[in-house]
Design an enzyme around this catalytic site. Structure first.
Site, short mmCIF file in Angstrom:
data_model
loop_
_atom_site.label_atom_id
_atom_site.label_comp_id
_atom_site.label_asym_id
_atom_site.label_seq_id
_atom_site.Cartn_x
_atom_site.Cartn_y
_atom_site.Cartn_z
N TYR A 74 -13.05 5.08 -5.60
CA TYR A 74 -11.86 4.51 -4.97
C TYR A 74 -10.75 4.44 -6.00
CZ TYR A 74 -9.13 1.83 -1.68
OH TYR A 74 -8.13 1.43 -0.84
N ARG A 127 0.50 6.55 4.79
CA ARG A 127 0.95 5.74 3.65
C ARG A 127 -0.25 5.51 2.73
NH1 ARG A 127 0.94 1.14 1.26
NH2 ARG A 127 -0.75 0.47 2.61
N LYS A 145 -13.07 4.26 0.93
CA LYS A 145 -13.09 2.87 1.35
C LYS A 145 -14.42 2.51 2.00
CE LYS A 145 -10.06 -0.52 1.14
NZ LYS A 145 -8.62 -0.57 1.39
N GLU A 216 -6.62 1.66 8.07
CA GLU A 216 -6.35 1.89 6.65
C GLU A 216 -5.14 2.81 6.46
OE1 GLU A 216 -6.99 1.40 2.59
OE2 GLU A 216 -7.96 0.38 4.27
N ASP A 217 -4.16 2.34 5.71
CA ASP A 217 -3.03 3.15 5.24
C ASP A 217 -2.25 3.82 6.36
OD1 ASP A 217 -3.44 2.37 2.68
OD2 ASP A 217 -4.35 4.21 1.97
N ASP A 239 -6.94 -3.61 6.58
CA ASP A 239 -7.20 -4.06 5.22
C ASP A 239 -5.92 -4.15 4.40
OD1 ASP A 239 -8.99 -4.81 3.04
OD2 ASP A 239 -8.42 -2.89 2.18
N ASN A 380 -0.63 -0.07 -6.23
CA ASN A 380 -1.54 1.00 -6.63
C ASN A 380 -0.88 2.35 -6.40
OD1 ASN A 380 -4.04 -0.23 -7.48
ND2 ASN A 380 -4.35 -0.90 -5.39
#
Length: 522
Positions: A74, A127, A145, A216-217, A239, A380
């Site tokens: 990750y 993203r 993930k 996610e994202d 998340d 990040n």
């Protein structure tokens, strides 16, 4: 890179051929080979090869050396892996659902070779971390993930499904790249996006009614809407919004203990007002409401946000909907330094993906206001972090209470004392909360569950550890941590009437521990 990967692959073939269940030789050979590889991306590829060739050795390695291995599965390595995903010599482990599957998503799920799926991580790649729109390459984030559910909480990897929804990309590099394998067209938006994602989510719910789905994202324009649309219809959470909020709240609660002031007396200034930042703000407000009796509006007044145009405040117009609740009646400030001077925050949280945004002047301004300034550069990957631990420690003369999104090395001061930078790693939170939902068959995941998880995690560090900078317990004990968090959250789910205890279960910690998957089960 290809040459190194080939050499690694050859040695892995040898190790796999030797591997016959219980053999120390192959395990040690793999570990030695892994540690000798220099480039993080080659370590990433090595681990993927190992999973394919010798899965028992792979999971042994992951579970026995979790803290060492995770950075190459990750963050921070997964960012580079996603950018290069279409060029890397690897085999995708997850399920792609594309616009070409419209009207047939349910059939595609029914044809998936593994039907007993309990957890799914789904992205559309818009993203990815702080790297932007990576389209179909976002599969790498779902794969990385979902591995954390096994490593941290003990979810059976055979029951985990990474999913990438390919609805196009707005990344011109990929649109012009002949090797890019995704849909080479601009992303669908608005009603067309909602209609297709509606089909995907309804198909998932019908296929596995008790499955946990983690968003996610997704991009800001869709993330909040997706979450609000589905979080009460099925067991789903985001998340980036809720997991990030939970680990940050836990870190802030720990840091508040170190300052000697209750968290209800703190003021938090955020640089960045996207889904991660305002999600943290909402959970802080929820905590203030549940634990200190404030209204949600009063709780939000402890949080202030800076976006690309300056301070989010009531005098500004045309704010995005998620910023409006934090548009307080305060004077506009054009930048972070002016906002620190005017608002006098006790904590500074970076969710901007602007590298070096917390410079010496910013850190010294926080120190002038606070004996122990709380500074969390959460962006990040590492290249996007608002500051490093070395910088924050030096500029604050060692007074900083620090947590970051990506890992940094400890610092030993002139007196020989070692100071440890905390990593606000969502892996402390989402695997445990998610597995609790799976074990209790919870119908949904509420904000109160994340508040409970944050409090439990913050309570696992003592004052001596806090003085060393350890705002979170050591990650090497992640399965013990997850056992406690999962048990507490599952108990709450049952008491709230959202889940049910399996027949005969009264000791949730014992039940969670007994259901943690190990490599010996392969």
């Amino acid at each position: 890179m290809a040459q190194v990967s080939l050499q690694v692959r050859n040695s892995l073939d040898l190790a796999s051929a030797r591997f016959k269940g219980d053999t120390t030789i192959s395990y040690e050979l793999i570990l030695e080979k892994f540690r000798s590889i220099e480039k993080p991306i080659d370590k990433y590829l090595t681990l993927r090869d190992l999973l394919r060739l010798a899965p028992k050795v792979y999971y042994d390695l992951l579970l026995k050396h979790t803290e060492e291995i995770l950075p190459y599965i990750y963050t921070p390595t997964v960012g580079e892996a996603c950018e290069l995903y279409h060029k890397l010599p690897l085999k995708t482990r997850g399920l792609y659902i594309t616009l070409h599957d419209k009207g047939a998503v349910a059939a595609k799920l029914a044809a998936w070779p593994v039907q007993d799926v309990r957890v799914a991580v789904i992205t559309d790649g818009e993203r990815i971390l702080g790297l932007g729109d990576l389209g179909r390459n976002g599969m790498g984030i779902s794969e990385g993930k979902i591995t954390l559910y096994t490593a941290a909480a003990g979810v059976n990897p055979m029951q985990c499904l990474p999913i990438c929804v390919d609805i196009g990309t707005n990344n011109p590099t990929y649109l012009e790249d002949p090797e890019y394998r995704g849909i080479k067209a601009p992303r669908v938006t608005g009603a067309e996006f909602d209609e297709f994602m509606g089909e995907v989510m309804e198909a998932l719910a019908a296929w596995q009614p008790h499955m946990l789905v983690q968003f996610e994202d997704f991009g800001n324009n869709n993330a909040f809407r997706l979450l609000e649309t589905w979080r009460h219809k099925m067991c789903a959470f985001n998340d980036d919004i809720q997991g990030t909020a939970c680990i940050t709240l836990a870190g802030l609660l720990s840091a508040a203990r170190a300052t000697g002031r209750p968290f209800s007396e703190h003021r938090v200034l955020f640089l960045g007002a996207g889904e991660a930042g305002t999600g943290i703000g909402e959970l802080i407000a929820t905590y203030m409401h549940l634990r200190h009796g404030l209204t949600m509006e009063e709780g939000r007044r402890h949080c202030f946000f800076l976006d690309s145009r300056g301070l989010v405040c009531s005098s500004r117009t045309n704010l995005q909907h998620h910023k409006v609740p934090f548009a307080h009646d305060v004077e506009f400030c054009p930048n972070i330094k002016a906002a620190i001077a005017a608002l006098k925050p006790t904590a500074l949280v970076g969710v901007s993906t602007i590298a070096k945004a917390f410079d010496r002047e910013v850190v010294e301004a926080m120190c002038a206001l606070n004996d122990r300034p709380i500074i969390f550069p959460l962006s990040n990957p590492t290249s996007k972090s608002e500051c490093t631990y070395d910088e924050a420690f030096e500029w604050s003369k060692g007074k900083v209470l620090f947590a970051s999104g990506s890992p940094f090395d400890p610092i030993t001061d002139g007196a020989g004392v070692t100071h440890h930078p905390a990593q606000a790693n969502n892996a402390y939170i989402f695997p445990a909360v998610g597995y609790a939902a799976v074990l209790a068959r919870s119908s949904e995941i509420t904000d109160e569950m994340f508040v409970l998880a944050a409090e439990e995690l913050a309570g696992m560090t003592d004052m001596e550890e806090l003085e060393q900078g350890r705002l979170f317990p050591a990650f090497q004990s992640i399965r013990t941590i997850s056992k406690v968090l999962s048990a507490r959250v599952a108990e709450h789910m049952v008491k709230a009437g959202l889940g049910a205890a399996p027949e005969g279960v009264t000791d949730w910690e014992g039940y969670v521990a007994a259901n943690m998957w190990t490599a010996e089960q392969l």
